[in-house]
Design a protein around this motif. Structure first.
Motif, PDB file in Angstrom:
ATOM      1  N   GLU A 513       0.836  -1.207   0.000  1.00  0.00           N
ATOM      2  CA  GLU A 513       0.000   0.000   0.000  1.00  0.00           C
ATOM      3  C   GLU A 513       0.864   1.247   0.000  1.00  0.00           C
ATOM      4  O   GLU A 513       0.608   2.200  -0.744  1.00  0.00           O
ATOM      5  CB  GLU A 513      -0.919   0.011   1.226  1.00  0.00           C
ATOM      6  N   ILE A 517       0.807   3.981  -3.046  1.00  0.00           N
ATOM      7  CA  ILE A 517       0.375   5.373  -2.872  1.00  0.00           C
ATOM      8  C   ILE A 517       1.552   6.321  -3.099  1.00  0.00           C
ATOM      9  O   ILE A 517       1.367   7.471  -3.529  1.00  0.00           O
ATOM     10  CB  ILE A 517      -0.271   5.586  -1.479  1.00  0.00           C
ATOM     11  N   TYR A 564      -5.160   7.141   2.287  1.00  0.00           N
ATOM     12  CA  TYR A 564      -4.672   6.686   0.983  1.00  0.00           C
ATOM     13  C   TYR A 564      -5.797   6.722  -0.056  1.00  0.00           C
ATOM     14  O   TYR A 564      -5.594   7.135  -1.200  1.00  0.00           O
ATOM     15  CB  TYR A 564      -4.122   5.269   1.098  1.00  0.00           C
TER      16      TYR A 564
END
Length: 685
Positions: A513, A517, A564
């Motif tokens: 993640e 991002i 995010y």
């Protein structure tokens, strides 16, 4: 609630914010508070957010951001000011606008925005008004000119220095200030919280009661704390007025113990955390790589008038670690400059060990009997004063030796004095500096160096053992009051919901993640697919942000961190804009949580030369993003498989639910293996 009926009804409009952001230079801004040294393409210095001896605070002119790789704090010029000076977002923007001479264009606030104005901002506004009020009285009121200005004239203070330090005068009428404050629209709450006024419960004599009741009605029972005094504003390192000191005039001090009255501690002022004159001195301290520490207001002012500007005062309080660390951002060299009487000697002695423990290089200068820095400065030119300092300042060993050993013949007292000197050396953090001082002590005191080293090592071991015991006691106390982890809310429940993982941590702590991002923040606007055919037969180009959003959205997948998801949504929403650049947009975002995260994702500690930097072309960027999306999907499938295994283990093997779970399990395993094959993984466990 706001403290003023005008200044808190408007806010800065968006075009003005953009002009401020464009003008703000991170090196210029940070240099106001931290001494920076060039380091390749970047700058570095001691972090202003935590105590350190090796610089880990980096400033990137190219990206216009800063970052500490030790504590993690930093950001854009705005977020740096907000964190360092405890400013609100509007306060930081106004600070920058003033610095870069940008005219503020404002719009009317909504009621909700009015209600959100901070108490701190209101207190600063009240203090700024009060400082101007005192200045105006000093320069324009008949009593201010006749009484206050006459006092400063009698001390030989020039007009330019009076203006520089914003000196003022407060009228003797104890109710004049609260009355004027009410007329201007300032609230009682903030006159009290700043300490400008206090409430008096008891009444006056019967003869004056009626008159004072009339005055009290202007602001309840408020009384001006500084009535009848000349005023010395305390200006914080950022230029904001944080407090005031008031001195009774000479004719009023006979038989009075307390000549000075200072603002009480408040949300914006703690005396042990502030230094008088730091705002006026910080540039000179950094330029000259040295600071003079004196005791009082007039000492600072007279030395400035004499031409010596790298001077601050702790104003009679014991030196604190916070004050030392504030100075250490600008220099490691300090000269304690006090008068030579017993009080001056005591003041110099009490801060020595604390300064040494913080890695400061100390010199001490005691002025001739009968002189303090104020009187000495008024008698000498800047050149003569500086020459006297250079010729008469001594290092702390010589100073302590002169004070503790002068006239001492008793062996026990001499031994105690030498132990005190060695104790001071033992707190120095740098081993080489300690060894140098010990050798110097041995030579000056006529003591065997090995004996001094042995004594010092015992002191160091004793201090370490005491620290260890203290930590054990703290741990035992913490265990006694520990709360079950199961009862503590998850990080996602916090108000900001900012993830704690940094992209600059080791790979074992960096999730897919985070990496995905990071690509959105760095390259979100860049096209990686061209002429993609749409359902209606048309073609479109897809940016990094659009591709990630479409791919994850096809199976309704989302990031686990709400922040995010928000960043991805905003990147997609702005992708069609011609001037949109994700890195600039998110690093300058009005939401501090977003801008801070963007800074974390953007700045690299190791700066490669241009010849070694990798070129991010369209193909390599597309391959990287595709790989990360697959990794993200694989992580999702693995997590889903773990959930299915748990559900299968808990269900009845003869039930219809068990059969369905097994079918889902088989599909997920096939999907996992297919993705693993794409990623080049041969073995799936």
């Amino acid at each position: 609630m706001p403290s003023h009926r005008v200044t808190t009804t408007v806010m800065i409009d968006r075009p003005t914010v953009d002009r401020i952001m464009d003008a703000a230079n991170i090196v210029d801004v940070v240099s106001e508070f931290v001494t920076l040294r060039k380091s390749g393409a970047n700058y570095k210095g001691l972090c202003p957010f935590h105590n350190e001896r090796t610089p880990s605070f980096y400033v990137s002119p190219a990206r216009n951001i800063c970052k500490c790789f030790s504590c993690g704090k930093g950001g854009t010029p705005v977020s740096f000011l907000m964190e360092h000076e405890q400013m609100t977002y509007p306060e930081a923007l106004r600070w920058l606008a003033k610095k870069y001479n940008i005219e503020i264009q404002e719009r009317e606030l909504s009621q909700e925005e009015k209600d959100a104005e901070s108490k701190r901002e209101s207190m600063f506004i009240v203090n700024e008004w009060a400082a101007s009020y005192f200045e105006d009285i000093l320069h324009n009121h008949v009593d201010g000119v006749a009484i206050g200005m006459q006092y400063f004239r009698s001390r030989g203070i020039r007009d330019d220095i009076i203006r520089k330090f914003r000196l003022g005068f407060d009228l003797p009428d104890r109710f004049a200030l609260p009355k004027e404050a009410k007329r201007k629209g300032y609230q009682k709450e903030f006159l009290l919280s700043t300490g400008l006024c206090y409430e008096r419960e008891n009444r006056g004599t019967e003869a004056s009661e009626e008159r004072e009741n009339e005055n009290r009605n202007t602001q309840g029972s408020l009384v001006d704390r500084f009535a009848g005094r000349v005023i010395f504003p305390w200006i914080g390192i950022s230029g904001k007025v944080v407090a005031f000191g008031g001195r009774k005039l000479d004719q009023a001090t006979k038989g009075v113990q307390q000549k000075y009255v200072n603002s009480p501690d408040s949300e914006i002022y703690h005396k042990e955390q502030n230094l008088y004159g730091i705002y006026q001195a910080k540039k000179a301290i950094a330029q000259l790589n040295c600071v003079y520490m004196v005791e009082g207001y007039t000492d600072v002012i007279s030395m400035h008038q004499c031409g010596i500007e790298n001077v601050v005062a702790n104003s009679g309080t014991a030196l604190s670690n916070h004050q030392i660390r504030m100075l250490r951002r600008f220099t490691t060299n300090i000269v304690l400059l006090y008068d030579g009487d017993e009080a001056g000697i005591h003041a110099a002695m009490r801060g020595t060990d604390m300064l040494l423990a913080e890695g400061m290089n100390i010199k001490v200068l005691l002025l001739p009997d009968g002189d303090d820095p104020d009187s000495f400065a008024r008698k000498h030119t800047a050149a003569d004063f500086k020459k006297y300092i250079e010729e008469h300042q001594t290092d702390f060993i010589q100073f302590k030796s002169d004070v503790l050993l002068r006239g001492v013949t008793d062996p026990i007292k001499r031994s105690e004095a030498i132990s005190s000197i060695v104790k001071s050396v033992s707190v120095i953090p740098d081993q080489i500096v300690r060894a140098t001082y010990i050798a110097d002590c041995a030579h000056r005191l006529g003591i065997n160096e090995a004996t001094l080293i042995s004594t010092m090592n015992k002191m160091i071991r004793g201090e370490k053992e005491e620290n260890r015991k203290r930590e054990e006691r703290q741990r035992e106390g913490a265990q006694g009051t520990a709360v079950s982890v199961e009862n503590v809310g998850s990080p996602a429940q916090s108000s900001i919901q900012r993830p704690q993982t940094s992209i600059h941590q080791s790979s074992t702590n960096t999730s897919v993640e985070d990496l995905l991002i990071r690509m959105v923040i760095r390259y979100g606007e860049q096209v990686i697919y061209r002429d993609v055919v749409t359902d209606d037969g048309g073609t479109v180009n897809l940016t990094v942000a659009q591709y990630v959003s479409i791919d994850l959205g096809a199976d309704d997948l989302h990031f686990t961190h709400p922040l995010y998801n928000r960043i991805l949504e905003e990147a997609v929403a702005h992708s069609g804009e011609e001037d949109f650049k994700a890195s600039d947009f998110f690093s300058r975002h009005h939401d501090v949580a977003v801008s801070q995260l963007a800074v974390d994702m953007l700045i690299d500690r190791v700066q490669l030369s241009k010849s070694l930097q990798m070129t991010v072309d369209e193909e390599s960027l597309r391959n990287e993003v595709e790989h990360l999306v697959l990794d993200f999907r694989l992580d999702y499938v693995k997590a889903h498989l773990r959930t299915l295994r748990t559900q299968i283990a808990q269900s009845d093997s003869n039930s219809e639910q068990w059969s369905q779970l097994c079918m889902d399990m088989k599909k997920m395993m096939d999907l996992r293996n297919a993705m693993a094959k794409k990623l080049g993984m041969d073995i799936i466990i």
